[in-house]
Scaffold this motif. Structure first.
Motif, PDB file in Angstrom:
ATOM      1  N   LEU A   4       0.845  -1.186   0.000  1.00 54.30           N
ATOM      2  CA  LEU A   4       0.000   0.000   0.000  1.00 54.30           C
ATOM      3  C   LEU A   4       0.881   1.238   0.000  1.00 54.30           C
ATOM      4  O   LEU A   4       1.631   1.482   0.945  1.00 54.30           O
ATOM      5  N   TYR A   5       0.762   2.011  -1.070  1.00 53.71           N
ATOM      6  CA  TYR A   5       1.522   3.257  -1.184  1.00 53.71           C
ATOM      7  C   TYR A   5       0.693   4.394  -0.590  1.00 53.71           C
ATOM      8  O   TYR A   5      -0.473   4.588  -0.958  1.00 53.71           O
ATOM      9  N   ILE A   6       1.321   5.120   0.318  1.00 55.46           N
ATOM     10  CA  ILE A   6       0.673   6.244   0.984  1.00 55.46           C
ATOM     11  C   ILE A   6       1.638   7.427   1.003  1.00 55.46           C
ATOM     12  O   ILE A   6       2.811   7.287   0.684  1.00 55.46           O
ATOM     13  N   ALA A   7       1.124   8.589   1.411  1.00 55.50           N
ATOM     14  CA  ALA A   7       1.962   9.776   1.568  1.00 55.50           C
ATOM     15  C   ALA A   7       2.057  10.123   3.051  1.00 55.50           C
ATOM     16  O   ALA A   7       1.821   9.277   3.921  1.00 55.50           O
ATOM     17  N   ASN A   8       2.385  11.365   3.353  1.00 58.24           N
ATOM     18  CA  ASN A   8       2.556  11.810   4.740  1.00 58.24           C
ATOM     19  C   ASN A   8       1.310  11.502   5.565  1.00 58.24           C
ATOM     20  O   ASN A   8       0.193  11.876   5.194  1.00 58.24           O
ATOM     21  N   LYS A   9       1.492  10.875   6.698  1.00 53.09           N
ATOM     22  CA  LYS A   9       0.342  10.554   7.540  1.00 53.09           C
ATOM     23  C   LYS A   9      -0.274  11.796   8.162  1.00 53.09           C
ATOM     24  O   LYS A   9      -1.471  11.810   8.472  1.00 53.09           O
ATOM     25  N   ASN A  10       0.508  12.835   8.350  1.00 53.71           N
ATOM     26  CA  ASN A  10      -0.052  14.061   8.910  1.00 53.71           C
ATOM     27  C   ASN A  10      -1.064  14.716   7.976  1.00 53.71           C
ATOM     28  O   ASN A  10      -2.037  15.308   8.434  1.00 53.71           O
ATOM     29  N   TYR A  11      -0.832  14.605   6.676  1.00 51.90           N
ATOM     30  CA  TYR A  11      -1.660  15.328   5.711  1.00 51.90           C
ATOM     31  C   TYR A  11      -2.628  14.456   4.908  1.00 51.90           C
ATOM     32  O   TYR A  11      -3.686  14.934   4.492  1.00 51.90           O
ATOM     33  N   SER A  13      -5.290  12.433   3.941  1.00 49.11           N
ATOM     34  CA  SER A  13      -6.566  11.851   4.357  1.00 49.11           C
ATOM     35  C   SER A  13      -6.950  10.664   3.475  1.00 49.11           C
ATOM     36  O   SER A  13      -7.515   9.675   3.957  1.00 49.11           O
ATOM     37  N   TRP A  14      -6.646  10.746   2.189  1.00 48.06           N
ATOM     38  CA  TRP A  14      -6.999   9.657   1.282  1.00 48.06           C
ATOM     39  C   TRP A  14      -6.201   8.402   1.614  1.00 48.06           C
ATOM     40  O   TRP A  14      -6.722   7.286   1.530  1.00 48.06           O
ATOM     41  N   SER A  15      -4.939   8.560   1.987  1.00 46.03           N
ATOM     42  CA  SER A  15      -4.117   7.403   2.358  1.00 46.03           C
ATOM     43  C   SER A  15      -4.645   6.703   3.603  1.00 46.03           C
ATOM     44  O   SER A  15      -4.537   5.479   3.746  1.00 46.03           O
ATOM     45  N   LEU A  16      -5.193   7.493   4.519  1.00 47.19           N
ATOM     46  CA  LEU A  16      -5.658   6.950   5.797  1.00 47.19           C
ATOM     47  C   LEU A  16      -6.716   5.872   5.614  1.00 47.19           C
ATOM     48  O   LEU A  16      -6.720   4.863   6.337  1.00 47.19           O
ATOM     49  N   ARG A  17      -7.612   6.061   4.693  1.00 44.87           N
ATOM     50  CA  ARG A  17      -8.767   5.174   4.575  1.00 44.87           C
ATOM     51  C   ARG A  17      -8.388   3.704   4.371  1.00 44.87           C
ATOM     52  O   ARG A  17      -8.761   2.858   5.194  1.00 44.87           O
ATOM     53  N   PRO A  18      -7.678   3.347   3.292  1.00 41.57           N
ATOM     54  CA  PRO A  18      -7.347   1.920   3.116  1.00 41.57           C
ATOM     55  C   PRO A  18      -6.346   1.423   4.149  1.00 41.57           C
ATOM     56  O   PRO A  18      -6.394   0.245   4.531  1.00 41.57           O
ATOM     57  N   GLU A  31       3.623  -1.462   4.045  1.00 43.19           N
ATOM     58  CA  GLU A  31       3.427  -0.022   3.893  1.00 43.19           C
ATOM     59  C   GLU A  31       4.578   0.587   3.106  1.00 43.19           C
ATOM     60  O   GLU A  31       5.746   0.374   3.413  1.00 43.19           O
ATOM     61  N   LYS A  32       4.230   1.352   2.068  1.00 41.07           N
ATOM     62  CA  LYS A  32       5.207   2.057   1.251  1.00 41.07           C
ATOM     63  C   LYS A  32       4.880   3.548   1.316  1.00 41.07           C
ATOM     64  O   LYS A  32       3.910   4.000   0.709  1.00 41.07           O
ATOM     65  N   GLN A  33       5.696   4.286   2.030  1.00 39.01           N
ATOM     66  CA  GLN A  33       5.416   5.711   2.200  1.00 39.01           C
ATOM     67  C   GLN A  33       6.314   6.546   1.290  1.00 39.01           C
ATOM     68  O   GLN A  33       7.538   6.417   1.317  1.00 39.01           O
ATOM     69  N   VAL A  34       5.679   7.394   0.506  1.00 36.31           N
ATOM     70  CA  VAL A  34       6.390   8.330  -0.364  1.00 36.31           C
ATOM     71  C   VAL A  34       5.852   9.720  -0.036  1.00 36.31           C
ATOM     72  O   VAL A  34       4.671   9.989  -0.255  1.00 36.31           O
ATOM     73  N   VAL A  35       6.699  10.593   0.485  1.00 32.10           N
ATOM     74  CA  VAL A  35       6.199  11.859   1.029  1.00 32.10           C
ATOM     75  C   VAL A  35       5.966  12.881  -0.078  1.00 32.10           C
ATOM     76  O   VAL A  35       6.545  12.804  -1.160  1.00 32.10           O
ATOM     77  N   PHE A  36       5.100  13.847   0.229  1.00 30.23           N
ATOM     78  CA  PHE A  36       4.796  14.911  -0.712  1.00 30.23           C
ATOM     79  C   PHE A  36       6.025  15.777  -0.967  1.00 30.23           C
ATOM     80  O   PHE A  36       6.767  16.116  -0.040  1.00 30.23           O
ATOM     81  N   ALA A  37       6.202  16.146  -2.218  1.00 27.99           N
ATOM     82  CA  ALA A  37       7.230  17.103  -2.598  1.00 27.99           C
ATOM     83  C   ALA A  37       6.558  18.458  -2.810  1.00 27.99           C
ATOM     84  O   ALA A  37       5.332  18.550  -2.921  1.00 27.99           O
TER      85      ALA A  37
END
Length: 228
Positions: A4-11, A13-18, A31-37
């Motif tokens: 599951l690819y997600i972005a910053n957990k602080n920001y 909201s769409w990643s949070l759901r799944p 978990e695969k986290q790729v942060v916002f640029a």
């Protein structure tokens, strides 16, 4: 195993759901986290997501993007994603779809940021309408199906879809009904929600556009996030 690819957990909201759905139902995933640029577009996201957006689920050779599509993909493979009861399941799907496509004023006025508290400048008529609809929708689900989750005794996808709203209520101190407040506190207390929040607080990344959206809403009166 799912990725599951997600972005910053602080920001994100769409990643949070799944993520919350998988965690709460104990479905194994990596978990695969790729942060916002900086900037609106995220070219690096294109390496795993056809839309260059998160979340994105990889299952072997299958790529599933969009939180609602991911939810339905998981529902075909795992029990408990949607309620077992036919009426509860129909209501839950409608409520989740309404959240997925609506509540624009809430999204625009109250950007997700798990680690801060904001004293809002004002609540616009459009935002007030969205808050009233959340109160109405949550009360309907809790009353019809008995709680403590929106569609009955057990957590399901409809709770995952409203989880970002729970964080927004907590961040912006939004005025909700007593019944809605009890539900948001119940969902916020769930172990997976607490884990997401703690992970978000530990993040040291800041993205200017997201930070601006939060500060535009009002005065930041508390910032609990880690710093470098």
């Amino acid at each position: 195993m799912y990725q599951l690819y997600i972005a910053n957990k602080n920001y994100s909201s769409w990643s949070l759901r799944p993520w919350l759905l998988l965690k709460t139902l104990s479905i194994s995933f990596e978990e695969k986290q790729v942060v916002f640029a900086p900037g609106i577009t995220q070219p690096s996201f294109k390496t795993f997501s056809p839309t260059a957006k998160v979340p994105c689920l990889i299952d072997g050779e299958t790529t599933v993007w969009d939180s609602l599509a991911i939810t339905e993909y998981l529902a075909e493979r795992h029990p408990g994603v949607w309620p077992a009861d036919t009426k509860a399941r129909a209501w839950a799907r409608c409520a989740a779809a309404e959240m997925h496509s609506g509540f624009t004023a809430l999204r625009n006025a109250c950007a997700m940021s798990c680690g801060v508290r904001v004293k809002m400048k004002t609540i616009s008529p459009a935002l007030d309408q969205d808050i009233n609809r959340i109160n109405e929708l949550w009360q309907e689900g809790l009353t019809r199906f008995g709680g403590p989750f929106l569609a009955g005794k057990h957590f399901s996808a409809v709770d995952a879809f409203f989880a970002p709203v729970v964080f927004r209520i907590n961040t912006y101190q939004l005025p909700v009904s007593p019944q809605a407040a009890a539900y948001y506190k119940h969902l916020l207390a769930q172990p997976a929600m607490q884990q997401w929040r703690q992970d978000a607080l530990a993040e040291i990344w800041r993205e200017a556009e997201h930070e601006k959206e939060v500060s535009n809403a009002g005065e930041i009166i508390e910032d609990l996030r880690a710093r470098e």
